[in-house]
Design an enzyme around this catalytic site. Structure first.
Site, short mmCIF file in Angstrom:
data_model
loop_
_atom_site.label_atom_id
_atom_site.label_comp_id
_atom_site.label_asym_id
_atom_site.label_seq_id
_atom_site.Cartn_x
_atom_site.Cartn_y
_atom_site.Cartn_z
N LYS A 279 0.84 -1.21 0.00
CA LYS A 279 0.00 0.00 0.00
C LYS A 279 0.87 1.26 0.00
CE LYS A 279 -3.80 -2.52 2.07
NZ LYS A 279 -4.57 -2.91 3.25
N GLN B 105 -4.52 -1.55 9.38
CA GLN B 105 -4.41 -2.89 8.78
C GLN B 105 -5.02 -3.93 9.72
OE1 GLN B 105 -3.21 -3.61 5.60
NE2 GLN B 105 -4.03 -5.62 6.04
N ASP C 47 -11.04 3.07 3.86
CA ASP C 47 -11.27 1.62 3.73
C ASP C 47 -12.77 1.31 3.63
OD1 ASP C 47 -9.35 -0.29 3.38
OD2 ASP C 47 -8.85 -0.50 5.51
#
Ligand code: NDP
Length: 282
Positions: free
Chosen positions: A53, A97, A120
């Site tokens: 990422k 994460q 997200d």
């Protein structure tokens, strides 16, 4: 193979090129899009995802701020960091994460993220907005699936879409996104009776199960579009999807490969959401 291959790698590359241009335009207006990437503990797979990422951010010119915290970080400490990032004007998106270590309540952490920075798309506000048809951040994998369908000119209006898998990160949101585009949506799961019959009716099949090649080729209606979200590693090291690719490709009109299908789209949509958030910076 009769089907057209839906090349997620090529689409992702095109979208990243466009994003690079948009980031450059934003920079000229004095806005540098910023993504905070938070990793707690040292799960090897999570470490790989986080570095992918960060690399992708750098490629398109997004500033990424990395926060690597030890596994013993308390929930309170993590909440404090999220609070700081919520206030930080350089940060347009916050990515925590997952999975988090067991002593931390993931729901509490996700809920602490400012929905305006929820790139997200996992915050209950973002999910609620999707459910009631309001604009908001869409979670990255299902959003990537929708971009792929759009790119091949697949108009969902009135189509039968069968989604296999009802997880919060893929199946459920992708079903809502298809519904928003006026598809007739069937959401199948482990308790569904006669999965083959459902899949056999579908104009578009979206598989997100996590079981290697469980969707048989002869279930596919001739001419259907098949999107395979599954990524499964076999004992011999090969990566396969949830759909028996060769047999399905013989019947489908278009199909995603695994790897090189949905996979490359997920991070691309994270970049997309971050740039979108920077654009809306107050
Ligand atoms: P989950 O394990 O969270 O969900 C799997 C879903 O499949 C569940 O809803 C489950 O039903 C359903 N299911 C399990 N067995 C059957 C069955 N025999 N028949 C019908 N449905 C069944 O998985 P995820 O959604 O997180 O991921 C799915 C796949 O997608 C995985 O291979 C994953 O690696 C991949 N993935 C790929 C991404 C990408 O970037 N390309 C991103 C995210 C995931 P029930 O709810 O009843 O248990």
């Amino acid at each position: 193979m009769a089907a057209t291959l839906i090349d997620g790698k090529a689409l992702a590359a095109r979208l990243r090129q466009q994003l690079t241009t948009e980031v450059e335009e934003l920079r000229q207006r004095g806005v540098v899009p910023g993504l905070a990437v938070v990793l707690v503990g040292d799960d090897p797979a999570s470490r790989v995802y986080v570095s992918m990422k960060e690399k992708a951010c750098a490629q398109v010119g997004i500033f990424s701020a990395e926060h690597r915290l030890p596994a013993e970080t308390s929930q309170q400490q993590l909440l404090e960091l999220i609070g700081q990032l919520n206030q930080d004007r350089r940060i347009d998106g916050i990515l925590v994460q997952l999975p988090l270590p067991g002593h931390i309540d993931e729901n509490a952490i996700i809920a602490a993220i400012d929905p305006a920075k929820d790139v997200d798309g996992f915050h209950p506000v973002s999910v609620g907005r999707l459910a009631i048809g309001q604009p908001g951040f869409r979670s990255c994998t299902p959003f990537g699936v929708m971009k792929m369908l759009e790119d091949i000119g697949c108009d969902l209006n009135g189509k039968e879409v069968v989604v296999v898998g009802r997880s919060n990160i893929v199946g459920k949101p992708v079903a809502l996104m298809c519904l928003a585009q006026n598809a007739t949506v069937t959401l199948c799961h482990s308790r569904t009776r006669d999965l083959a019959a459902h899949v056999g009716r579908a104009d578009v099949v979206i598989a997100a199960v996590g079981r290697p090649e469980m969707i048989q080729g002869d279930w596919i209606k001739p001419g259907a579009v098949v999107i395979d979200v599954g990524i499964n590693r076999l004992a011999d090291g090969r990566l396969v999807g949830d759909v028996a690719f060769e047999a399905a490709a013989a019947r489908a009109s278009a199909i995603t490969p695994v790897p090189g299908g949905v996979g490359p789209m997920t991070i691309t949509m994270l970049l997309y959401n971050t740039v979108e958030s920077a654009r809306q910076r107050p």
